[in-house]
Design a protein around this motif. Structure first.
Motif, PDB file in Angstrom:
ATOM      1  N   LEU A  10     -27.276  20.866  18.036  1.00 27.68           N
ATOM      2  CA  LEU A  10     -28.495  20.214  18.529  1.00 27.68           C
ATOM      3  C   LEU A  10     -28.334  18.698  18.560  1.00 27.68           C
ATOM      4  N   TRP A  11     -27.631  18.140  17.556  1.00 30.94           N
ATOM      5  CA  TRP A  11     -27.353  16.705  17.540  1.00 30.94           C
ATOM      6  C   TRP A  11     -26.505  16.330  18.760  1.00 30.94           C
ATOM      7  N   GLY A  12     -25.515  17.154  19.072  1.00 28.77           N
ATOM      8  CA  GLY A  12     -24.661  16.888  20.228  1.00 28.77           C
ATOM      9  C   GLY A  12     -25.427  16.959  21.544  1.00 28.77           C
ATOM     10  N   VAL A  13     -26.321  17.931  21.663  1.00 25.35           N
ATOM     11  CA  VAL A  13     -27.146  18.034  22.868  1.00 25.35           C
ATOM     12  C   VAL A  13     -28.073  16.829  22.978  1.00 25.35           C
ATOM     13  N   ALA A  14     -28.683  16.434  21.861  1.00 23.63           N
ATOM     14  CA  ALA A  14     -29.565  15.260  21.868  1.00 23.63           C
ATOM     15  C   ALA A  14     -28.792  13.999  22.237  1.00 23.63           C
ATOM     16  N   ALA A  15     -27.569  13.870  21.749  1.00 20.17           N
ATOM     17  CA  ALA A  15     -26.755  12.698  22.074  1.00 20.17           C
ATOM     18  C   ALA A  15     -26.443  12.653  23.562  1.00 20.17           C
ATOM     19  N   ASN A  16     -26.152  13.795  24.155  1.00 20.11           N
ATOM     20  CA  ASN A  16     -25.865  13.821  25.586  1.00 20.11           C
ATOM     21  C   ASN A  16     -27.103  13.555  26.424  1.00 20.11           C
ATOM     22  N   VAL A  17     -28.249  14.045  25.995  1.00 20.34           N
ATOM     23  CA  VAL A  17     -29.494  13.774  26.718  1.00 20.34           C
ATOM     24  C   VAL A  17     -29.828  12.291  26.626  1.00 20.34           C
ATOM     25  N   LEU A  18     -29.676  11.708  25.434  1.00 22.13           N
ATOM     26  CA  LEU A  18     -29.941  10.274  25.281  1.00 22.13           C
ATOM     27  C   LEU A  18     -28.983   9.430  26.116  1.00 22.13           C
ATOM     28  N   TYR A  32     -27.373   3.873  16.853  1.00 23.11           N
ATOM     29  CA  TYR A  32     -27.734   3.673  15.446  1.00 23.11           C
ATOM     30  C   TYR A  32     -28.548   4.848  14.912  1.00 23.11           C
ATOM     31  N   VAL A  33     -29.484   5.336  15.717  1.00 23.69           N
ATOM     32  CA  VAL A  33     -30.300   6.478  15.300  1.00 23.69           C
ATOM     33  C   VAL A  33     -29.437   7.730  15.169  1.00 23.69           C
ATOM     34  N   LEU A  34     -28.537   7.946  16.133  1.00 22.49           N
ATOM     35  CA  LEU A  34     -27.667   9.118  16.076  1.00 22.49           C
ATOM     36  C   LEU A  34     -26.730   9.064  14.876  1.00 22.49           C
ATOM     37  N   ILE A  35     -26.244   7.886  14.540  1.00 17.69           N
ATOM     38  CA  ILE A  35     -25.383   7.749  13.360  1.00 17.69           C
ATOM     39  C   ILE A  35     -26.185   8.050  12.092  1.00 17.69           C
ATOM     40  N   ALA A  36     -27.396   7.495  12.010  1.00 19.13           N
ATOM     41  CA  ALA A  36     -28.224   7.714  10.813  1.00 19.13           C
ATOM     42  C   ALA A  36     -28.589   9.189  10.638  1.00 19.13           C
ATOM     43  N   ILE A  37     -28.784   9.897  11.724  1.00 18.50           N
ATOM     44  CA  ILE A  37     -29.096  11.324  11.631  1.00 18.50           C
ATOM     45  C   ILE A  37     -27.823  12.150  11.458  1.00 18.50           C
ATOM     46  N   GLY A  38     -26.739  11.714  12.073  1.00 24.54           N
ATOM     47  CA  GLY A  38     -25.510  12.492  12.086  1.00 24.54           C
ATOM     48  C   GLY A  38     -24.750  12.516  10.775  1.00 24.54           C
ATOM     49  N   ILE A  39     -24.833  11.455   9.989  1.00 28.85           N
ATOM     50  CA  ILE A  39     -24.090  11.423   8.720  1.00 28.85           C
ATOM     51  C   ILE A  39     -24.575  12.506   7.755  1.00 28.85           C
ATOM     52  N   PRO A  40     -25.888  12.672   7.542  1.00 28.53           N
ATOM     53  CA  PRO A  40     -26.308  13.785   6.672  1.00 28.53           C
ATOM     54  C   PRO A  40     -25.965  15.165   7.252  1.00 28.53           C
ATOM     55  N   ILE A  41     -26.049  15.298   8.568  1.00 31.54           N
ATOM     56  CA  ILE A  41     -25.678  16.574   9.187  1.00 31.54           C
ATOM     57  C   ILE A  41     -24.198  16.848   8.967  1.00 31.54           C
ATOM     58  N   LEU A  42     -23.363  15.831   9.087  1.00 31.68           N
ATOM     59  CA  LEU A  42     -21.930  15.996   8.843  1.00 31.68           C
ATOM     60  C   LEU A  42     -21.662  16.408   7.401  1.00 31.68           C
ATOM     61  N   GLY A  43     -22.365  15.805   6.462  1.00 31.64           N
ATOM     62  CA  GLY A  43     -22.222  16.203   5.070  1.00 31.64           C
ATOM     63  C   GLY A  43     -22.657  17.636   4.841  1.00 31.64           C
ATOM     64  N   VAL A  59     -14.710  14.616  14.413  1.00 31.85           N
ATOM     65  CA  VAL A  59     -13.960  14.237  15.613  1.00 31.85           C
ATOM     66  C   VAL A  59     -14.825  14.394  16.858  1.00 31.85           C
ATOM     67  N   ALA A  60     -15.618  15.461  16.921  1.00 27.78           N
ATOM     68  CA  ALA A  60     -16.521  15.649  18.059  1.00 27.78           C
ATOM     69  C   ALA A  60     -17.559  14.531  18.128  1.00 27.78           C
ATOM     70  N   ALA A  61     -18.117  14.158  16.989  1.00 33.33           N
ATOM     71  CA  ALA A  61     -19.103  13.074  16.963  1.00 33.33           C
ATOM     72  C   ALA A  61     -18.470  11.738  17.323  1.00 33.33           C
ATOM     73  N   MET A  62     -17.230  11.525  16.882  1.00 31.83           N
ATOM     74  CA  MET A  62     -16.542  10.279  17.225  1.00 31.83           C
ATOM     75  C   MET A  62     -16.229  10.213  18.719  1.00 31.83           C
ATOM     76  N   SER A  63     -16.019  11.355  19.360  1.00 30.12           N
ATOM     77  CA  SER A  63     -15.782  11.338  20.798  1.00 30.12           C
ATOM     78  C   SER A  63     -17.061  11.035  21.563  1.00 30.12           C
ATOM     79  N   ILE A  64     -18.199  11.433  21.012  1.00 24.60           N
ATOM     80  CA  ILE A  64     -19.473  11.122  21.655  1.00 24.60           C
ATOM     81  C   ILE A  64     -19.835   9.661  21.423  1.00 24.60           C
TER      82      ILE A  64
END
Length: 83
Positions: A10-18, A32-43, A59-64
């Motif tokens: 869902l984070w990846g879909v939201a990133a692509n929509v944004l 900045y918002v995606l990073i703040a949300i993505g770090i806890p999801i990654l953990g 790696v997928a998040a870094m490619s986005i």
């Protein structure tokens, strides 16, 4: 599929929509918002599925979000005196 992987998808879909929306600041506020949300999801992904799956999601998040990673690398090289 585990809940953490569903959140990561869902984070990846939201990133692509944004990324498809117009932005005056070249999407930096969105990044900045995606990073703040993505770090806890990654953990959460790493905790629930193990380090290898967490590494794949990283790696997928870094490619986005490649430009923040590129600028971080440039900043670190400059701080180390190799720039």
């Amino acid at each position: 599929m585990s809940p953490s992987l569903i959140l990561a998808c869902l984070w990846g879909v939201a990133a692509n929509v944004l990324a498809m929306t117009p932005s005056r600041d070249h999407h930096w506020r969105n990044a900045y918002v995606l990073i703040a949300i993505g770090i806890p999801i990654l953990g959460y992904v790493t905790w629930q599925n193990g380090p290898w799956v967490g590494l794949l999601v990283l790696v997928a998040a870094m490619s986005i979000l490649r430009w923040p990673v590129i600028y971080l690398g440039r900043w670190m090289r400059k701080r180390m005196g190799r720039g």
